[in-house]
Design a protein around this motif. Structure first.
Motif, PDB file in Angstrom:
ATOM      1  N   ARG A 111      15.615  -0.388  -2.062  1.00 27.09           N
ATOM      2  CA  ARG A 111      16.231   0.773  -1.146  1.00 27.09           C
ATOM      3  C   ARG A 111      17.518   0.873  -2.380  1.00 27.09           C
ATOM      4  O   ARG A 111      18.106   1.799  -2.518  1.00 27.09           O
ATOM      5  N   ASP A 112      17.880  -0.309  -2.666  1.00 18.86           N
ATOM      6  CA  ASP A 112      19.184  -0.575  -3.784  1.00 18.86           C
ATOM      7  C   ASP A 112      18.772   0.447  -4.962  1.00 18.86           C
ATOM      8  O   ASP A 112      19.693   0.985  -5.815  1.00 18.86           O
ATOM      9  N   LEU A 113      17.179   0.074  -5.161  1.00 17.43           N
ATOM     10  CA  LEU A 113      17.303   1.094  -6.443  1.00 17.43           C
ATOM     11  C   LEU A 113      16.834   2.310  -5.639  1.00 17.43           C
ATOM     12  O   LEU A 113      16.748   3.569  -6.894  1.00 17.43           O
ATOM     13  N   GLY A 114      16.893   3.191  -5.379  1.00 14.63           N
ATOM     14  CA  GLY A 114      17.041   4.257  -4.290  1.00 14.63           C
ATOM     15  C   GLY A 114      15.845   4.770  -3.960  1.00 14.63           C
ATOM     16  O   GLY A 114      15.361   5.829  -3.451  1.00 14.63           O
ATOM     17  N   VAL A 174       9.357  -6.588 -12.081  1.00 20.52           N
ATOM     18  CA  VAL A 174       8.808  -5.526 -11.390  1.00 20.52           C
ATOM     19  C   VAL A 174       8.381  -4.100 -11.886  1.00 20.52           C
ATOM     20  O   VAL A 174       9.244  -3.783 -12.823  1.00 20.52           O
ATOM     21  N   LYS A 175       7.287  -3.265 -11.241  1.00 23.95           N
ATOM     22  CA  LYS A 175       7.103  -2.477 -12.065  1.00 23.95           C
ATOM     23  C   LYS A 175       6.795  -2.030 -10.479  1.00 23.95           C
ATOM     24  O   LYS A 175       6.297  -1.733  -9.885  1.00 23.95           O
ATOM     25  N   GLY A 213       5.261  -7.718 -10.230  1.00 25.67           N
ATOM     26  CA  GLY A 213       4.133  -7.463  -9.311  1.00 25.67           C
ATOM     27  C   GLY A 213       4.557  -6.476  -9.240  1.00 25.67           C
ATOM     28  O   GLY A 213       5.185  -5.350 -10.651  1.00 25.67           O
ATOM     29  N   GLU A 214       3.362  -5.099  -9.111  1.00 23.07           N
ATOM     30  CA  GLU A 214       3.380  -4.122  -9.215  1.00 23.07           C
ATOM     31  C   GLU A 214       3.894  -3.286  -7.720  1.00 23.07           C
ATOM     32  O   GLU A 214       2.874  -3.506  -6.612  1.00 23.07           O
ATOM     33  N   ILE A 215       4.673  -2.828  -7.288  1.00 22.46           N
ATOM     34  CA  ILE A 215       5.242  -2.381  -6.279  1.00 22.46           C
ATOM     35  C   ILE A 215       5.201  -0.721  -6.204  1.00 22.46           C
ATOM     36  O   ILE A 215       4.655   0.428  -7.125  1.00 22.46           O
ATOM     37  N   THR A 216       4.346  -0.548  -4.856  1.00 25.34           N
ATOM     38  CA  THR A 216       3.755   0.864  -5.019  1.00 25.34           C
ATOM     39  C   THR A 216       4.838   1.707  -3.314  1.00 25.34           C
ATOM     40  O   THR A 216       4.683   0.818  -2.501  1.00 25.34           O
ATOM     41  N   VAL A 220       6.572   2.073 -13.356  1.00 28.43           N
ATOM     42  CA  VAL A 220       8.081   2.116 -14.341  1.00 28.43           C
ATOM     43  C   VAL A 220       8.433   1.023 -13.936  1.00 28.43           C
ATOM     44  O   VAL A 220       8.930   0.023 -13.009  1.00 28.43           O
ATOM     45  N   GLU A 221       8.812  -0.058 -14.942  1.00 32.28           N
ATOM     46  CA  GLU A 221       9.309  -1.158 -14.814  1.00 32.28           C
ATOM     47  C   GLU A 221      11.094  -1.315 -14.929  1.00 32.28           C
ATOM     48  O   GLU A 221      11.803   0.298 -15.139  1.00 32.28           O
ATOM     49  N   TYR A 222      11.551  -2.188 -14.180  1.00 34.63           N
ATOM     50  CA  TYR A 222      12.860  -2.449 -13.709  1.00 34.63           C
ATOM     51  C   TYR A 222      12.989  -4.363 -13.651  1.00 34.63           C
ATOM     52  O   TYR A 222      12.211  -4.340 -13.347  1.00 34.63           O
ATOM     53  N   GLU A 223      14.709  -4.410 -13.702  1.00 34.95           N
ATOM     54  CA  GLU A 223      14.773  -5.892 -13.968  1.00 34.95           C
ATOM     55  C   GLU A 223      15.994  -5.686 -13.451  1.00 34.95           C
ATOM     56  O   GLU A 223      17.423  -5.141 -13.517  1.00 34.95           O
TER      57      GLU A 223
END
Length: 158
Positions: A34-37, A12-13, A75-78, A17-20
């Motif tokens: 939350r685990d990603l901060g 996801v973005k 997807g893209e998350i804000t 910022v992209e995360y996998e």
């Protein structure tokens, strides 16, 4: 199809910022964030009743406690951390100016719902604000100041 015990890969973005990550396919989006901060997204009721976990997924507000992280794949998350670009967003300033918070637990979800509302309807009436904020619950400050904050924010273009 993921078999029991297997992990699912989610890409996801978030806030640009992209995360996998690999995770249980049953992991909720709110816990993934939350685990990603991204702890501005709160875990409130875990049943989509309170709205404290509201984020944008592909531009639409969702209660992240009822979305599986795998459903957000691609997807893209804000999140609340992503709207101010290092300073307070006009909606955040309006909440502060109007004392539209008390304990602050619901505030990130309220602001994200207001953000979504104002993207769809930049000049809402009070009735449209009340309808648009439906589903986000504040247990301590009341709603009039929140409505006033959204009205004020609607007059400012970020």
């Amino acid at each position: 199809m993921v078999k029991p015990g297997e992990k699912a890969k989610v890409r996801v973005k978030i806030n640009g910022v992209e995360y996998e990550e690999e995770m249980s396919p049953r992991k909720l989006l709110v816990h993934f964030l939350r685990d990603l901060g991204f702890t501005g997204t709160k875990v409130g009721c875990d049943t989509s009743t309170c709205g404290a976990c509201t984020v944008l997924l592909n531009g639409k507000s969702v209660k992240s406690c009822t979305v599986l992280a795998v459903q957000a794949d691609g997807g893209e998350i804000t999140t609340i951390e992503g709207i101010g670009n290092g300073k307070l967003h006009p909606i955040q300033e309006a909440f502060s100016n109007n004392f539209a918070l008390q304990c602050g637990f619901c505030t990130p979800g309220m602001i994200m719902q207001a953000y979504s509302l104002l993207k769809e309807n930049p000049n809402p009436s009070e009735e449209e604000i009340r309808d648009g904020m439906h589903g986000n619950i504040c247990r301590c400050t009341g709603y009039q100041n929140i409505i006033n904050a959204v009205k004020e924010a609607s007059k400012v273009r970020p």
